[in-house]
Write an enzyme that holds these catalytic residues in place. Sequence first.
Site, PDB file in Angstrom:
ATOM      1  N   SER A   1     -40.823   3.491  29.929  1.00 37.83           N
ATOM      2  CA  SER A   1     -41.869   3.271  28.925  1.00 37.83           C
ATOM      3  C   SER A   1     -41.760   4.241  27.748  1.00 37.83           C
ATOM      4  O   SER A   1     -42.064   3.863  26.609  1.00 37.83           O
ATOM      5  CB  SER A   1     -43.245   3.394  29.582  1.00 37.83           C
ATOM      6  OG  SER A   1     -43.402   4.668  30.170  1.00 37.83           O
TER       7      SER A   1
ATOM      8  N   GLY B   1     -35.871   9.041  28.842  1.00 38.72           N
ATOM      9  CA  GLY B   1     -37.049   9.646  29.465  1.00 38.72           C
ATOM     10  C   GLY B   1     -36.679  10.332  30.771  1.00 38.72           C
ATOM     11  O   GLY B   1     -35.509  10.432  31.134  1.00 38.72           O
ATOM     12  N   ALA B   2     -37.684  10.811  31.486  1.00 35.77           N
ATOM     13  CA  ALA B   2     -37.471  11.446  32.795  1.00 35.77           C
ATOM     14  C   ALA B   2     -38.749  11.318  33.614  1.00 35.77           C
ATOM     15  O   ALA B   2     -39.839  11.177  33.060  1.00 35.77           O
ATOM     16  CB  ALA B   2     -37.097  12.909  32.637  1.00 35.77           C
TER      17      ALA B   2
ATOM     18  N   GLY C   1     -37.049   6.427  38.157  1.00 35.24           N
ATOM     19  CA  GLY C   1     -38.291   5.767  38.554  1.00 35.24           C
ATOM     20  C   GLY C   1     -38.276   4.288  38.193  1.00 35.24           C
ATOM     21  O   GLY C   1     -38.832   3.454  38.908  1.00 35.24           O
ATOM     22  N   GLY C   2     -37.584   3.975  37.112  1.00 34.76           N
ATOM     23  CA  GLY C   2     -37.470   2.567  36.684  1.00 34.76           C
ATOM     24  C   GLY C   2     -36.246   1.879  37.280  1.00 34.76           C
ATOM     25  O   GLY C   2     -36.005   0.701  37.012  1.00 34.76           O
TER      26      GLY C   2
ATOM     27  N   GLU D   1     -27.893   5.162  33.335  1.00 36.44           N
ATOM     28  CA  GLU D   1     -28.434   6.295  32.557  1.00 36.44           C
ATOM     29  C   GLU D   1     -27.559   7.535  32.750  1.00 36.44           C
ATOM     30  O   GLU D   1     -27.301   8.267  31.802  1.00 36.44           O
ATOM     31  CB  GLU D   1     -29.865   6.610  33.011  1.00 36.44           C
ATOM     32  CG  GLU D   1     -30.869   5.564  32.555  1.00 36.44           C
ATOM     33  CD  GLU D   1     -32.270   5.794  33.128  1.00 36.44           C
ATOM     34  OE1 GLU D   1     -33.217   5.335  32.491  1.00 36.44           O
ATOM     35  OE2 GLU D   1     -32.403   6.421  34.191  1.00 36.44           O
TER      36      GLU D   1
ATOM     37  N   LYS E   1     -44.756  15.284  32.825  1.00 42.54           N
ATOM     38  CA  LYS E   1     -43.430  15.296  33.462  1.00 42.54           C
ATOM     39  C   LYS E   1     -42.916  16.712  33.711  1.00 42.54           C
ATOM     40  O   LYS E   1     -41.924  16.901  34.408  1.00 42.54           O
ATOM     41  CB  LYS E   1     -42.413  14.545  32.587  1.00 42.54           C
ATOM     42  CG  LYS E   1     -42.827  13.134  32.180  1.00 42.54           C
ATOM     43  CD  LYS E   1     -42.851  12.233  33.365  1.00 42.54           C
ATOM     44  CE  LYS E   1     -43.292  10.798  33.062  1.00 42.54           C
ATOM     45  NZ  LYS E   1     -42.622  10.103  32.023  1.00 42.54           N
TER      46      LYS E   1
END
Length: 224
Positions: free
Chosen positions: A30, A84-85, A98-99, A105, A123
């Site tokens: 996201s 992201g992380a 998580g995704g 990645e 995070k």
Amino acid sequence: MNYEKEKELASAESVKLVKDGMVVGLGSGSTAAYMVKELGKRVASGLSIVGVPSSENTRLLAIENGIPLKEFGEIKKIDINIDGADEFDPYLRLIKGGGGALLREKILAHNSKVNIIIADSGKQVKRLGAFKLPVEVIPFAASKIKEELTLLNLSPVLRKVDGSVFVTDEQNYILDIDISNQTNLTNLEIKLKSIPGLVETGLFIETTSKVIMGVVDKTVVLQK
Ligand code: 5RP
């Protein structure tokens, strides 16, 4: 806490680092989605770049937002990768996946000159492991690897979505494991990667150049 504003702020800041002519790794999730939309706006106003998406979801989003794309195999090197992380620690080590896009990645991160992580303040952790670490496994070996990880006290759980086994873009499965008791993450990574059929882990130990974190209404940059 609503982190959306922080994700947006971090994303907008990261896109300022993208310059004409760059090959840009496009992360997933996201927060990365905000970045892709922001980058799309800059492309619409004349920025000339090529994107390399880290997932099929990001590929679709990038196309929707008018970002020209290339396949990973077509490019020499990624100039800047923005992703992201799920968690980052004071050493800028990450848990990602998580995704479920951790494999592509990690490949993009490994092949990038600069790796920028964009994150909301939720995070940031002192120690990785409240979030379960995703590891990607080939379906053929999934149940045996689950047994092996159980013997290592890592409490693996096969990821399911709406009751069905989650399948990655590379047609693999994910086991989410508990690393909250692990003290040596480098050794853990080596141990996990030595299991045949375990393709990749969501531990990103050395790749991060900097983290851009949204904090309420501003951004903070963290560097090693
Ligand atoms: C996907 C990822 C994402 O970057 C991670 O899950 C963070 O996602 P979000 O920005 O939605 O919190 O690693 O595989």
